[in-house]
Scaffold this active site. Structure first.
Site, PDB file in Angstrom:
ATOM      1  N   TYR A   1       0.836  -1.211   0.000  1.00 15.19           N
ATOM      2  CA  TYR A   1       0.000   0.000   0.000  1.00 15.19           C
ATOM      3  C   TYR A   1       0.874   1.265   0.000  1.00 15.19           C
ATOM      4  O   TYR A   1       0.624   2.224  -0.731  1.00 15.19           O
ATOM      5  CB  TYR A   1      -0.883  -0.084   1.243  1.00 15.19           C
ATOM      6  CG  TYR A   1      -1.840   1.048   1.483  1.00 15.19           C
ATOM      7  CD1 TYR A   1      -3.010   1.172   0.727  1.00 15.19           C
ATOM      8  CD2 TYR A   1      -1.615   1.972   2.500  1.00 15.19           C
ATOM      9  CE1 TYR A   1      -3.918   2.193   0.984  1.00 15.19           C
ATOM     10  CE2 TYR A   1      -2.513   2.987   2.760  1.00 15.19           C
ATOM     11  CZ  TYR A   1      -3.665   3.099   1.998  1.00 15.19           C
ATOM     12  OH  TYR A   1      -4.561   4.104   2.253  1.00 15.19           O
TER      13      TYR A   1
ATOM     14  N   LYS B   1       0.877   4.227  -2.717  1.00 13.24           N
ATOM     15  CA  LYS B   1       0.442   5.562  -2.296  1.00 13.24           C
ATOM     16  C   LYS B   1       1.514   6.615  -2.575  1.00 13.24           C
ATOM     17  O   LYS B   1       1.191   7.746  -2.947  1.00 13.24           O
ATOM     18  CB  LYS B   1       0.061   5.564  -0.810  1.00 13.24           C
ATOM     19  CG  LYS B   1      -1.285   4.892  -0.543  1.00 13.24           C
ATOM     20  CD  LYS B   1      -2.390   5.508  -1.386  1.00 13.24           C
ATOM     21  CE  LYS B   1      -3.790   5.222  -0.901  1.00 13.24           C
ATOM     22  NZ  LYS B   1      -4.828   5.645  -1.877  1.00 13.24           N
TER      23      LYS B   1
HETATM   24  P1  NAI Z   1     -13.572   3.149   2.047  1.00 14.80           P
HETATM   25  O1  NAI Z   1     -13.284   1.712   1.993  1.00 14.80           O
HETATM   26  O2  NAI Z   1     -14.744   3.627   2.810  1.00 14.80           O
HETATM   27  O3  NAI Z   1     -13.693   3.745   0.571  1.00 14.80           O
HETATM   28  C1  NAI Z   1     -13.061   3.189  -0.526  1.00 14.80           C
HETATM   29  C2  NAI Z   1     -14.107   2.889  -1.586  1.00 14.80           C
HETATM   30  O4  NAI Z   1     -13.445   2.498  -2.776  1.00 14.80           O
HETATM   31  C3  NAI Z   1     -15.010   1.762  -1.196  1.00 14.80           C
HETATM   32  O5  NAI Z   1     -16.359   2.171  -1.213  1.00 14.80           O
HETATM   33  C4  NAI Z   1     -14.742   0.665  -2.233  1.00 14.80           C
HETATM   34  O6  NAI Z   1     -15.892  -0.072  -2.592  1.00 14.80           O
HETATM   35  C5  NAI Z   1     -14.208   1.458  -3.381  1.00 14.80           C
HETATM   36  N1  NAI Z   1     -13.363   0.663  -4.248  1.00 14.80           N
HETATM   37  C6  NAI Z   1     -12.399  -0.197  -3.875  1.00 14.80           C
HETATM   38  N2  NAI Z   1     -11.841  -0.771  -4.946  1.00 14.80           N
HETATM   39  C7  NAI Z   1     -12.436  -0.254  -6.027  1.00 14.80           C
HETATM   40  C8  NAI Z   1     -12.267  -0.425  -7.424  1.00 14.80           C
HETATM   41  N3  NAI Z   1     -11.348  -1.269  -7.901  1.00 14.80           N
HETATM   42  N4  NAI Z   1     -13.014   0.307  -8.246  1.00 14.80           N
HETATM   43  C9  NAI Z   1     -13.956   1.141  -7.780  1.00 14.80           C
HETATM   44  N5  NAI Z   1     -14.184   1.335  -6.465  1.00 14.80           N
HETATM   45  C10 NAI Z   1     -13.426   0.631  -5.604  1.00 14.80           C
HETATM   46  O7  NAI Z   1     -12.252   3.870   2.588  1.00 14.80           O
HETATM   47  P2  NAI Z   1     -11.830   5.374   2.760  1.00 14.80           P
HETATM   48  O8  NAI Z   1     -11.139   5.459   4.037  1.00 14.80           O
HETATM   49  O9  NAI Z   1     -12.922   6.293   2.477  1.00 14.80           O
HETATM   50  O10 NAI Z   1     -10.710   5.505   1.627  1.00 14.80           O
HETATM   51  C11 NAI Z   1     -10.751   6.399   0.537  1.00 14.80           C
HETATM   52  C12 NAI Z   1      -9.347   6.574   0.021  1.00 14.80           C
HETATM   53  O11 NAI Z   1      -8.583   7.265   0.996  1.00 14.80           O
HETATM   54  C13 NAI Z   1      -8.592   5.309  -0.272  1.00 14.80           C
HETATM   55  O12 NAI Z   1      -7.815   5.480  -1.441  1.00 14.80           O
HETATM   56  C14 NAI Z   1      -7.708   5.129   0.930  1.00 14.80           C
HETATM   57  O13 NAI Z   1      -6.566   4.379   0.630  1.00 14.80           O
HETATM   58  C15 NAI Z   1      -7.384   6.552   1.244  1.00 14.80           C
HETATM   59  N6  NAI Z   1      -6.930   6.819   2.594  1.00 14.80           N
HETATM   60  C16 NAI Z   1      -7.795   6.766   3.645  1.00 14.80           C
HETATM   61  C17 NAI Z   1      -7.349   7.017   4.914  1.00 14.80           C
HETATM   62  C18 NAI Z   1      -8.299   7.065   6.058  1.00 14.80           C
HETATM   63  O14 NAI Z   1      -7.848   7.449   7.164  1.00 14.80           O
HETATM   64  N7  NAI Z   1      -9.541   6.723   5.884  1.00 14.80           N
HETATM   65  C19 NAI Z   1      -5.931   7.283   5.181  1.00 14.80           C
HETATM   66  C20 NAI Z   1      -5.128   7.390   4.020  1.00 14.80           C
HETATM   67  C21 NAI Z   1      -5.626   7.146   2.774  1.00 14.80           C
END
Ligand code: NAI
Length: 722
Positions: free
Chosen positions: A162, A166
């Site tokens: 990851y 990133k």
């Molecule tokens: P989340 O899991 O709620 O949201 C991610 C969404 O992406 C999910 O709804 C999932 O269904 C969708 N997804 C996954 N693979 C996919 C694909 N191949 N095609 C289309 N949709 C897909 O998680 P969150 O926390 O909202 O994460 C959003 C972004 O922020 C991610 O890229 C995550 O890595 C990043 N991030 C989040 C952090 C946090 O503290 N929540 C910290 C650092 C980065």
């Protein structure tokens, strides 16, 4: 404040079925954007499918917004962009947010764990952005957000796959920011920390509660707005707080001592502490700067090495500004009680300048290892046996301005054998913008270390000149304050001998003593005001020998003898009759007796063209056209136009006659004198700098009748703003 709206814009938010993406989609939808809510709908590890996106679309619609759901995988990002085009005919904003986790310690990580993470985060962002790019270029507008992570910026246990993906996104954004610049495509990166299913088992429960994605959404929305002009920025945000991150590079070092030395593993090891010293680390904006900066540093190294080949040198940098100058002036007895001292104490004074002795500080060598290194075999120098015996300074070229940075080269020119003591003759060359501005020389007495059979005198040494036998031509007396040493030491010489009673006792003094350079500063001020027109730039050079210590509170008596353009002087302590500074002199460019305005202070005839010339030509035209109106103001105004802090041209606006001409008033005195930089004056006239602000910042100095100056405004419309 007007709302920042997104009407007419089409936004794609990937992974917007939940978490952060959902918050972004809802906010953009509520501000007028048409939103493609993309989400594959898989589990946290990417497995499976469901229709989260529908609920988000419904929520946007319920609030009066426009949105469609898209269930494509970001790995086929072109299909998501097609959804935007098919439904709304365009794409303006792309938020690459979709993401999954496959956390494993590195030992247990499989190829599949690695590949899947790279595919969703890195390849997914590539595919969507690549498909949108042509639309952005054609319409000359695009806003792209990449989603990175602190795991990428700093590393996080169990997230090797990851973290790699990133940080890869940051590099991706850096290059796209450059390629998109011409087309108004801004590519930036968000580093969020928020409560979501990705973090529910990582964040502590109370923190999880507080870290709402809704607190990050406004940051991402702002970065997606047409008004947002930055590109290539990494913005970290959580809990309603945001900050910017970027890479910095240390000053670094050549990996060898001399340009001709080879670079070896050992020379790398030897220099390593300088390679990794992050003091003064810089952020470099462009790849071109990165290389130019190194080439420049290597050139400096080669130039310095040539000088070092003549004498082993110690290089240092020294920054100063108006606050340092006024603190120093107070330390050497300048006082508001004495009106002629105000120019050394008040940064907005029309003639604000440094005292000449201030620049001695830039050449001080007491902390450098040079004196110790210069001792002959069997002799040693350290803090316990060295004394500042003599001081010399000579100004070369332009007198330094009221702020700047010096680079100083210090080297030992000779080591003398004075019988019981050794004397290190230490020279300094003080450079500003690569120009030599001053040279200094210190004689450092090393007590008890003579008798090594060395020379008694040196052709490099600048010698003192004993005072004439006759009675002095002028005498100035000034009592030092009890706190004089406590104040002076703030200009840089923090030796406890000047403040700590115990250290003073151990060193054989009844109490802390005043710095020799502080007493010298007093006497130099006395001589400058008596014979130098109180004009620092009138000083060519100064030399003095420190003979005995002064105790704070004692009265200094400066005795002066005029000899051509040289003023010999010595300093006594009134209370004891002891001579404390001997054989001293100042060489002036011009002798100006009694503190009258100095000839050297008059503006140098310039003749060269300045930007403000056009303004004065315009004023002249206006005044010639409208003589009666000019006469109604009726004053004589003198403008001193400066460049780099020095007056380079003067203009007289004689509105009594009325007549406008270059130079100082031909008869009588100006009612109001205004001193202002050429560029600042042009800015004031064009309205980009308000005269009040210029005055408060010390950029515009006004002496004489200020009220009269204000009458200039209505008379001369635009040019009269000056
Ligand atoms: P989340 O899991 O709620 O949201 C991610 C969404 O992406 C999910 O709804 C999932 O269904 C969708 N997804 C996954 N693979 C996919 C694909 N191949 N095609 C289309 N949709 C897909 O998680 P969150 O926390 O909202 O994460 C959003 C972004 O922020 C991610 O890229 C995550 O890595 C990043 N991030 C989040 C952090 C946090 O503290 N929540 C910290 C650092 C980065």
């Amino acid at each position: 404040m007007d709302q920042l709206r997104f009407d007419g814009r089409v936004a794609v938010v990937t992974g917007a079925g939940g978490g952060l993406g959902k918050a972004y989609a809802l906010l953009l939808g509520s501000r007028g954007a048409k939103v493609v809510v993309n989400d594959l709908g898989g589990a946290r590890d990417g497995v499976g499918k469901s229709n989260f996106a529908d609920a988000v679309v419904q929520e946007i619609k319920d609030k009066g917004g426009v949105a469609v759901a898209d269930y494509n995988n970001v790995i086929e990002g072109e299909k998501i962009i097609k959804t935007a085009i098919d439904n709304f005919g365009r794409i303006d904003i792309l938020i690459n947010n979709a993401g999954i986790l496959r956390d494993k310690s590195f030992t247990k990580m499989s190829d599949q764990d690695w590949d899947l993470i790279q595919a969703v985060h890195l390849k997914g962002a590539y595919k969507t952005t690549h498909a949108a790019w042509e639309y952005f270029r054609k319409q000359k507008f695009g806003r792209v957000i990449m989603t990175s992570s602190n795991a990428g910026l700093f590393g996080n246990f169990g997230q090797a796959n990851y973290s790699a993906a990133k940080l890869g996104l940051v590099g991706f954004a850096n290059t796209l920011a450059l390629e998109g610049a011409k087309y108004n495509i801004k590519v930036n990166t968000i580093v969020p920390t928020a409560a979501s299913r990705l973090t529910e088992d990582i964040l502590p429960p109370d923190m999880f509660e507080a870290m709402k994605p809704e607190l990050i959404a406004p940051v991402v929305a702002y970065m997606s707005h047409e008004s947002f002009q930055e590109s290539g920025a990494i913005i970290d945000s959580t809990l309603g707080y945001a900050s910017k991150a970027h890479l910095v590079r240390s000053q670094g070092t050549p990996l060898k001592n001399k340009p001709s030395d080879p670079v070896t593993i050992e020379s790398v090891q030897e220099n390593w502490s300088k390679v990794v010293d992050m003091k003064g680390a810089e952020h470099l904006d462009k790849i071109a700067d990165v290389t130019i900066d190194l080439v420049q540093k290597l050139q400096d190294f080669e130039e310095r090495s040539k000088l070092d080949a003549e004498n082993e040198s110690y290089w240092s940098t020294y920054n100063y500004d108006s606050k340092d100058l006024t603190l120093y002036a107070l330390g050497v007895g300048a006082s508001v009680v004495n009106p002629s001292d105000l120019k050394f104490l008040y940064e907005s004074h029309e003639s604000f300048s440094a005292l000449p002795t201030y620049f001695i500080l830039a050449g001080m060598c007491m902390e450098s290892p040079l004196v110790a290194k210069s001792m002959p075999p069997g002799k040693h120098a350290d803090f316990t046996n060295i004394l500042h015996g003599e001081q010399f300074i000579e100004f070369v070229g332009d007198f330094p301005g009221t702020e700047g940075e010096f680079t100083t080269r210090t080297y030992v020119a000779d080591v003398l054998d004075k019988g019981s003591s050794a004397v290190s003759v230490v020279n300094s060359e003080i450079y500003q913008n690569k120009q030599l501005v001053a040279r200094t020389q210190q004689h450092i007495f090393v007590l008890g270390q003579g008798g090594f059979g060395g020379p008694r005198n040196s052709k490099h040494s600048v010698d003192v000149q004993p005072a004439p036998k006759r009675a002095p031509d002028a005498v100035v007396e000034q009592q030092t304050a009890e706190d004089q040493a406590a104040l002076y030491r703030l200009s840089g010489d923090l030796n406890p001998l000047h403040i700590d009673p115990n250290v003073a006792t151990v060193s054989g003094h009844p109490r802390p003593i005043l710095h020799g350079l502080a007493s010298l500063g007093f006497s130099a001020r006395h001589v400058l005001s008596k014979y130098g027109g109180n004009e620092s730039s009138n000083v060519k050079s100064l030399k003095a020998r420190f003979v005995k210590p002064v105790l704070p509170g004692q009265t200094l008596v400066t005795e002066m003898w005029l000899d051509g353009k040289r003023v010999n002087f010595q300093t006594k302590v009134k209370e004891t009759g002891n001579i404390v500074i001997a054989g001293a002199y100042i060489d002036f460019k011009n002798i100006v007796s009694g503190g009258a305005p100095s000839a050297a202070a008059a503006p140098a005839p310039s003749g060269s063209a300045l930007k403000s010339d056009a303004l004065f030509a315009k004023i002249k035209e206006e005044v010639d056209k409208n003589k009666e109106m000019a006469k109604s103001v009726g004053g004589v105004f003198l403008y001193n136009i400066t460049e780099n802090g020095k007056t380079v041209k003067s203009w007289t606006l004689d509105l009594k006659t009325p007549v406008i001409y270059e130079g100082t008033p031909k008869s009588g005195k100006a009612d109001t004198t205004m001193t202002v930089g050429d560029n600042d004056l042009v800015e004031i006239a064009s309205g980009t700098l308000s005269p009040q602000v210029a005055y408060l910042k010390g950029k515009l100095k006004i002496a004489g009748n200020i009220m009269l100056a204000q009458k200039l405004g209505p008379l001369l419309k635009s040019p009269a703003k000056i």
